[in-house]
Write an enzyme that holds these catalytic residues in place. Structure first.
Site, short mmCIF file in Angstrom:
data_model
loop_
_atom_site.label_atom_id
_atom_site.label_comp_id
_atom_site.label_asym_id
_atom_site.label_seq_id
_atom_site.Cartn_x
_atom_site.Cartn_y
_atom_site.Cartn_z
N HIS A 281 30.89 40.16 33.56
CA HIS A 281 31.88 39.38 32.81
C HIS A 281 31.74 39.59 31.30
O HIS A 281 32.47 38.97 30.53
CB HIS A 281 31.69 37.90 33.19
N CYS A 282 30.81 40.47 30.86
CA CYS A 282 30.55 40.53 29.41
C CYS A 282 30.83 41.90 28.80
O CYS A 282 31.78 42.06 28.04
CB CYS A 282 29.10 40.15 29.12
N ILE A 283 29.99 42.88 29.13
CA ILE A 283 30.03 44.16 28.39
C ILE A 283 31.38 44.87 28.53
O ILE A 283 31.87 45.42 27.54
CB ILE A 283 28.85 45.09 28.82
N ILE A 285 34.22 43.57 28.75
CA ILE A 285 35.30 42.71 28.29
C ILE A 285 35.18 42.33 26.83
O ILE A 285 36.12 42.50 26.03
CB ILE A 285 35.34 41.43 29.17
N ASP A 286 34.02 41.81 26.45
CA ASP A 286 33.87 41.18 25.13
C ASP A 286 34.27 42.08 23.95
O ASP A 286 34.93 41.61 23.02
CB ASP A 286 32.44 40.67 24.92
#
Ligand code: NAD
Length: 449
Positions: A281-283, A285-286
């Site tokens: 959910h992080c790398i 997307i952010d």
């Protein structure tokens, strides 16, 4: 807004007193991978903690004293629930009784790679309906710089209360690393940046009760940017090493040997490893939250876009590797039995969001491969959760299933996998993680001859 207004002073000192005496009532909005561990740490610190989530199943599980997040032991949830310090509800009206409110809701991307702040906006609108003077609101969801000031603050102030005077507002990025036993919510330093100095200080006092080290920065914007630097740093370095893996492939060099040897340099180098693509959910997307935001000021975030291209193409390189491997045995992808090992986005966790395994599988299926998969953490793959849109179930990992496959593809190297058994029984292997140390004629590695 001045921090020295009398209303602010009395509200701040009252909240400070409640925080230091642990009589403050803590609320956490969104009880997922981030929110539940945080709620448990607040309860452990002695705060009466209540979690609010829209998902009734999560609420029922917690109120039975059970955990649904692998990193949060059921024993902790049971203990704090029994002691009356950890409760969960779907009823937003409890927000009015909280002294502190931490927002931990999802921040995904739209299909166009634009930020989707709809979860944040609806959670903040829900809080605004129940906002009370003296409350501290902290946004933890990863987002672009300016969200707290430009999106959250105006919604909360709609009712007439003013941030920094009547209530307190800060941003504090979450740094949880699911599956990491060494670095946990408690011992990873927490960065906080408030709308005013009082806001920062109160957020620091809240977190200091349960987190070993709190680092203050000068504004929510700085705190928001800190998180995006951290995740962009990873996305770009993974992109670099993935590109290096493709170069090594062409040059007949093992990228794994190269990275390990480079990592012996005691300064100025940090190892990143190639793989089948980014997940979670992080790398993936952010960084796009940042590239989207800077477009507003006419800036093109070239490193982010380039890393996105390189990392996004990795699943296709894995498919090419599988095709090459099958070709070496005069077989085609079409009609071959392909067994995927590990579909979670990283080892020893159950999260399949954005997992590159799903893209690899979808392309192989589209090319006519007969797919099966094994993942002890993901026993079922629902049609809605991956591009090929069919329901699948994990098959047992046995010598028979290995031997029956034309090609076994290691995507996520869970610790439970028996490498020797895989090597012995699988007729042909594509290893995207260098799980199988050494080289064998029937093993094709990403980034290696
Ligand atoms: N998972 C990670 O490893 C990680 C690490 C660092 C930061 N983050 C960031 O933290 C944030 C949360 O991520 P997550 O992985 O915990 O997400 P998650 O999907 O696991 O949990 C989010 C929860 O929020 C709930 N929710 C959504 N809208 C709500 C609302 N209006 N009111 C109440 N509950 C609501 C959902 O039901 C869900 O239970 C994201 O911004 C993410 O980028 C995640």
């Amino acid at each position: 807004m001045s921090d020295t207004l009398p209303a602010a002073v009395s509200a701040a000192s009252s909240l400070e007193h409640k925080l230091t005496t642990r009589t403050a009532r803590a609320g956490v909005i969104g009880l997922g991978y981030v929110g539940l561990p945080l709620a448990v740490e607040f309860a452990r610190a002695g705060f009466e903690t209540t979690g609010v989530d829209l998902d009734a199943r999560k609420i029922e599980t917690l109120n039975r004293g059970e955990s649904y997040i692998p990193d949060v032991p059921t024993a902790d949830v049971a203990e704090f629930h029994k002691a009356g310090r950890l409760r969960a509800t779907t009823d937003a009206s409890v927000i009015a009784s909280f002294d502190t409110i931490n927002i931990c809701v999802p921040t995904p991307l739209r299909k166009t790679k634009d930020p989707d702040l709809s979860y944040v906006v609806s959670a903040v609108e829900m809080i605004a309906r129940h906002l009370q003077p003296g409350q501290l609101v902290v946004l933890e969801s990863t987002t672009y710089p300016g969200t707290t000031d430009e999106v959250v603050k105006p919604i909360l102030e709609r009712g007439g209360l003013v941030a920094g005077r009547d209530f307190f507002l800060a941003f504090s990025p979450e740094r949880v690393d699911p599956g990491n036993q060494t670095w946990t919510t408690k011992n990873v330093p927490k960065v906080v940046g408030g709308t005013t100095a009082d806001c920062t200080r109160l957020a620091r006092i809240l977190y200091s009760a349960s987190i070993d080290r709190v680092v203050e920065v000068s504004s929510p914007k700085v705190a928001e940017m800190v998180k995006l630097l951290e995740n962009t740093f990873r996305a770009v370095n993974i992109g670099l090493v993935n590109e290096l893996a493709l170069m090594c492939d062409r040059l007949g060099i093992s990228v794994w040997e190269v990275v390990d040897a480079a990592a012996t340099k005691p300064f100025g180098f940090m190892p990143f490893y190639p793989g089948p693509g980014l997940g979670g959910h992080c790398i993936p997307i952010d960084p796009f939250y940042l590239s989207w935001k800077v477009k507003e000021v006419g800036f093109e975030a070239r490193f982010i876009e380039l890393a996105g291209h390189v990392n996004g193409a990795m699943p296709h390189h894995v498919v090419d590797k599988v095709a090459d491997a099958l070709n070496s045995q005069s077989k085609a992808v079409r009609g071959s039995k392909i067994l995927i090992l590990g579909i979670a986005y990283k080892r020893d966790i159950d999260d399949i969001r954005e997992s590159p395994a799903l893209d690899v599988m979808a392309v192989l299926k589209q090319r006519g491969g007969h797919l099966s998969y094994h993942d002890p953490y993901a026993p079922h793959l629902a049609a809605r959760d991956w591009p090929a849109g069919v329901d699948m179930a994990s098959v047992p990992l046995t010598t028979q299933t290995l031997a029956a496959a034309d090609c076994v593809v290691i995507i996520t190297d869970h610790k439970t996998f028996n490498h020797q058994e895989i090597l012995t029984h699988a007729p042909l292997i594509v290893d995207t993680r260098n799980a199988l140390k050494g080289s064998w004629p029937h093993v094709f590695k990403l980034g290696a001859p």
